[in-house]
Design an enzyme around this catalytic site. Structure first.
Site, PDB file in Angstrom:
ATOM      1  N   THR A 121     -19.933  -5.881 -28.335  1.00  0.00           N
ATOM      2  CA  THR A 121     -20.969  -6.765 -28.881  1.00  0.00           C
ATOM      3  C   THR A 121     -22.325  -6.259 -28.401  1.00  0.00           C
ATOM      4  O   THR A 121     -22.587  -6.262 -27.196  1.00  0.00           O
ATOM      5  CB  THR A 121     -20.727  -8.209 -28.395  1.00  0.00           C
ATOM      6  OG1 THR A 121     -19.396  -8.572 -28.781  1.00  0.00           O
ATOM      7  CG2 THR A 121     -21.739  -9.173 -28.988  1.00  0.00           C
ATOM      8  N   PHE A 155     -13.817  -9.837 -33.374  1.00  0.00           N
ATOM      9  CA  PHE A 155     -13.789 -11.309 -33.345  1.00  0.00           C
ATOM     10  C   PHE A 155     -12.536 -11.869 -32.681  1.00  0.00           C
ATOM     11  O   PHE A 155     -12.284 -13.068 -32.760  1.00  0.00           O
ATOM     12  CB  PHE A 155     -13.904 -11.862 -34.775  1.00  0.00           C
ATOM     13  CG  PHE A 155     -15.192 -11.467 -35.455  1.00  0.00           C
ATOM     14  CD1 PHE A 155     -16.389 -12.086 -35.135  1.00  0.00           C
ATOM     15  CD2 PHE A 155     -15.213 -10.454 -36.395  1.00  0.00           C
ATOM     16  CE1 PHE A 155     -17.583 -11.712 -35.739  1.00  0.00           C
ATOM     17  CE2 PHE A 155     -16.393 -10.073 -37.009  1.00  0.00           C
ATOM     18  CZ  PHE A 155     -17.591 -10.707 -36.677  1.00  0.00           C
ATOM     19  N   CYS A 266     -17.655 -13.875 -23.417  1.00  0.00           N
ATOM     20  CA  CYS A 266     -18.464 -13.673 -24.620  1.00  0.00           C
ATOM     21  C   CYS A 266     -19.548 -14.729 -24.838  1.00  0.00           C
ATOM     22  O   CYS A 266     -20.730 -14.382 -24.891  1.00  0.00           O
ATOM     23  CB  CYS A 266     -17.557 -13.609 -25.838  1.00  0.00           C
ATOM     24  SG  CYS A 266     -16.528 -12.142 -25.792  1.00  0.00           S
TER      25      CYS A 266
HETATM   26  N1  LIG Z   1     -13.131 -10.096 -24.354  1.00  0.00           N
HETATM   27  C1  LIG Z   1     -13.266 -10.605 -25.548  1.00  0.00           C
HETATM   28  O1  LIG Z   1     -12.638 -11.613 -25.907  1.00  0.00           O
HETATM   29  C2  LIG Z   1     -14.191  -9.984 -26.547  1.00  0.00           C
HETATM   30  C3  LIG Z   1     -14.102 -10.363 -27.887  1.00  0.00           C
HETATM   31  C4  LIG Z   1     -14.954  -9.766 -28.803  1.00  0.00           C
HETATM   32  C5  LIG Z   1     -15.891  -8.822 -28.374  1.00  0.00           C
HETATM   33  N2  LIG Z   1     -15.969  -8.483 -27.057  1.00  0.00           N
HETATM   34  C6  LIG Z   1     -16.940  -7.469 -26.659  1.00  0.00           C
HETATM   35  O2  LIG Z   1     -16.247  -6.230 -26.507  1.00  0.00           O
HETATM   36  C7  LIG Z   1     -16.820  -5.483 -25.426  1.00  0.00           C
HETATM   37  C8  LIG Z   1     -15.756  -5.141 -24.405  1.00  0.00           C
HETATM   38  O3  LIG Z   1     -15.317  -6.374 -23.835  1.00  0.00           O
HETATM   39  P1  LIG Z   1     -14.013  -6.443 -22.924  1.00  0.00           P
HETATM   40  O4  LIG Z   1     -13.799  -7.876 -22.619  1.00  0.00           O
HETATM   41  O5  LIG Z   1     -12.917  -5.635 -23.532  1.00  0.00           O
HETATM   42  O6  LIG Z   1     -14.565  -5.670 -21.624  1.00  0.00           O
HETATM   43  P2  LIG Z   1     -13.752  -5.229 -20.323  1.00  0.00           P
HETATM   44  O7  LIG Z   1     -14.702  -5.325 -19.207  1.00  0.00           O
HETATM   45  O8  LIG Z   1     -12.437  -5.925 -20.276  1.00  0.00           O
HETATM   46  O9  LIG Z   1     -13.450  -3.672 -20.597  1.00  0.00           O
HETATM   47  C9  LIG Z   1     -14.418  -2.685 -20.659  1.00  0.00           C
HETATM   48  C10 LIG Z   1     -13.801  -1.364 -20.242  1.00  0.00           C
HETATM   49  O10 LIG Z   1     -14.709  -0.293 -20.472  1.00  0.00           O
HETATM   50  C11 LIG Z   1     -14.533   0.661 -19.445  1.00  0.00           C
HETATM   51  N3  LIG Z   1     -15.678   1.565 -19.405  1.00  0.00           N
HETATM   52  C12 LIG Z   1     -16.931   1.334 -18.942  1.00  0.00           C
HETATM   53  N4  LIG Z   1     -17.688   2.452 -19.100  1.00  0.00           N
HETATM   54  C13 LIG Z   1     -16.923   3.378 -19.681  1.00  0.00           C
HETATM   55  C14 LIG Z   1     -17.143   4.706 -20.104  1.00  0.00           C
HETATM   56  N5  LIG Z   1     -18.327   5.301 -19.978  1.00  0.00           N
HETATM   57  N6  LIG Z   1     -16.110   5.388 -20.663  1.00  0.00           N
HETATM   58  C15 LIG Z   1     -14.909   4.797 -20.804  1.00  0.00           C
HETATM   59  N7  LIG Z   1     -14.641   3.539 -20.418  1.00  0.00           N
HETATM   60  C16 LIG Z   1     -15.631   2.829 -19.870  1.00  0.00           C
HETATM   61  C17 LIG Z   1     -14.330  -0.181 -18.210  1.00  0.00           C
HETATM   62  O11 LIG Z   1     -13.716   0.568 -17.168  1.00  0.00           O
HETATM   63  C18 LIG Z   1     -13.434  -1.305 -18.760  1.00  0.00           C
HETATM   64  O12 LIG Z   1     -12.059  -0.976 -18.621  1.00  0.00           O
HETATM   65  C19 LIG Z   1     -17.983  -6.317 -24.911  1.00  0.00           C
HETATM   66  O13 LIG Z   1     -19.165  -5.927 -25.554  1.00  0.00           O
HETATM   67  C20 LIG Z   1     -17.607  -7.719 -25.338  1.00  0.00           C
HETATM   68  O14 LIG Z   1     -18.730  -8.535 -25.490  1.00  0.00           O
HETATM   69  C21 LIG Z   1     -15.121  -9.031 -26.140  1.00  0.00           C
END
Ligand SMILES: NC(=O)c1ccc[n+]([C@@H]2O[C@H](COP(=O)([O-])OP(=O)(O)OC[C@H]3O[C@@H](n4cnc5c(N)ncnc54)[C@H](O)[C@@H]3O)[C@@H](O)[C@H]2O)c1
Length: 440
Positions: A121, A155, A266
């Site tokens: 996001t 989503f 989020c």
């Molecule tokens: N969690 C949700 O329900 C949800 C839903 C929709 C959208 N999002 C969005 O999706 C994105 C990810 O959210 P999440 O909850 O999966 O995050 P998270 O923190 O669970 O996972 C992020 C991952 O990215 C890795 N990372 C960081 N830098 C990196 C790099 N340079 N190369 C490779 N890996 C790297 C981290 O080690 C981590 O494992 C965010 O922007 C969030 O807002 C999340």
């Protein structure tokens, strides 16, 4: 088709796994070596219903792979998803550090056409930044090649992530070229067999859709919490009000539940980020500021109720034993980011109370976050044992119909605070408990 998914968190792991289930060859990439090593041994770092089985199945079919080295896969894929975290910066804006790190790595190693898709996001304008960073790296290397950027916000709901991904309400893809549009349409085709829910937009609109969607949902929650608090003052019942307004098809039934505040990875950060984006452009997001304010207040409503019970005197909480049922920000996940439970635990401990906790899956996550300042109990009744008051904070199914005899027997006090309005208050009152919920 071959793809890479960078960032193997909630979104990346689910995305990669679900695409592999549809026959795509997927490599999930993460900088966290421990996470990747665990995944290569079949250990799933998060709790998400149905995910483990799918990961194991697709690893076995050799369609799903894990690595820390993006540079080794980038030139063997058609599409690269970036699903890294975008945590809030100190000023509330989305921190794009990880997103841009990924763009640098791509630019440093790319030697063929790919579509670089941002799934994280991110604020409007991020895809252009990603594009500029990749181009800058290509220029530094003197490499001249075509690539596209796209925006495909996610989503999925934690706790229902696999189902949401496999049968999405809609998939939004922002593109700027026909070539990228065709590739993305092909990738998502297996998910659109029953009905076509693929929406193509321009890139800024796709980026905006995600923030607007989460902000709308957060607004509904805060609105209902505000109504609930007023219901308490005027003697109305927010559950009846919810049913009454939700049956209006213009309003709809979903996301109208009053409770002890929203949390998660989020809503809080996306609302903040949208307020900040607008502020940077000189526009005040008045509604969203109020949404945040109401939510911050709502997270302490159960604490206020317990203090009220003890005559409005916080000092009375010293040495009281308070049990918390539920720690995760919502059921079916172990995610505790911005969870109301953390705010409540903090306030209770500061007031000198002893806190006992139980959650079906988030106990390890809680211990990781706050250590041993609370007592971790192996089940809900052991948490209730000897407590003066019980707070239900997360609406896990197993809390819905507690054994009242057992509670009578185990609890020292008689106060039950239901932060999610799921218990049968009448039954509890008949059994001699003092029951309070939200908005009644
Ligand atoms: N969690 C949700 O329900 C949800 C839903 C929709 C959208 N999002 C969005 O999706 C994105 C990810 O959210 P999440 O909850 O999966 O995050 P998270 O923190 O669970 O996972 C992020 C991952 O990215 C890795 N990372 C960081 N830098 C990196 C790099 N340079 N190369 C490779 N890996 C790297 C981290 O080690 C981590 O494992 C965010 O922007 C969030 O807002 C999340």
């Amino acid at each position: 088709m071959k793809i890479a998914v960078v960032g193997t968190g909630y979104v990346g792991l689910v995305t990669g796994t679900c695409f592999s289930e549809m026959g795509v060859h997927v490599t999930c990439v993460d900088v966290d070596e421990r996470k990747i090593e665990a995944l290569n041994h079949g250990i799933i770092p998060i709790y998400e219903p149905g995910l483990e089985t799918l990961v194991h199945k697709n690893m076995k079919s050799r369609r799903l792979h894990f690595t820390t080295r993006l540079e080794e896969v980038i030139n063997d894929v058609d599409i690269v998803f970036s699903a890294v975290g975008t945590p809030p910066d100190e000023d509330g804006s989305a921190d794009l550090k990880y997103v841009l790190d990924v763009a640098h790595t791509i630019g440093k190693h790319l030697n063929h056409y790919v579509v670089v898709v941002t799934k994280s996001t991110v604020p409007v304008g991020t895809a252009s930044k990603v594009k500029a960073v990749i181009q800058e790296e290509l220029d530094l290397r003197g490499v001249n090649l075509d690539f596209d950027v796209a925006s495909n916000p996610e989503f999925l709901k934690e706790g229902n992530a696999v189902k949401d991904f496999m049968s999405p309400d809609r998939v939004v893809v922002g593109v700027e070229s026909e070539r990228a549009r065709k590739l993305m349409a092909r990738l998502y085709k297996p998910f659109m067999i029953v009905s076509d829910r693929l929406i193509f937009t321009d890139i800024p609109s796709a980026e905006m859709i995600k923030y607007a969607a989460n902000s709308m949902l957060a607004t509904r929650i805060s609105f209902m919490n505000d109504i609930a608090n007023l219901c308490e003052l005027v003697g109305a019942d927010v559950n009846m009000v919810r049913k009454g307004i939700g049956s209006d098809t213009r309003i709809g039934k979903k996301f109208l539940y009053a409770g002890c505040g929203y949390g998660g990875s989020c809503f809080p950060k996306d609302v903040k980020a949208l307020i900040k984006t607008a502020a940077d452009l000189g526009y005040p997001m008045r509604v969203l500021k109020a949404v945040e304010e109401v939510n911050a207040d709502q997270k302490i409503v159960l604490y206020r109720k317990v203090v009220d019970y003890y005559g409005g005197d916080e000092a009375q909480l010293r040495d009281k034993v308070i049990a918390l049922w539920g720690l995760s920000f919502k059921p079916e996940t172990d995610d505790m980011r911005e969870a109301p439970s953390l705010v409540l635990i903090d306030l209770l401990l500061k007031a000198g109370a002893l806190v006992k906790v139980y959650d079906p899956v988030a106990m390890d996550e809680c211990r990781r976050r706050i250590g041993d300042c609370v007592t971790y109990c192996p089940d809900m009744y052991q948490a209730a044992e000897g407590c003066d008051a019980l707070m239900l904070v997360t609406e896990w199914k197993e809390f819905r119909m507690p054994n009242i005899d057992t509670l009578q027997h185990k609890m020292r006090g008689r106060l039950i605070l239901d932060g999610r309005n799921i218990l049968d208050g009448e039954e509890l009152k008949l059994a001699g408990f003092e029951y309070h919920c939200i908005g009644k």
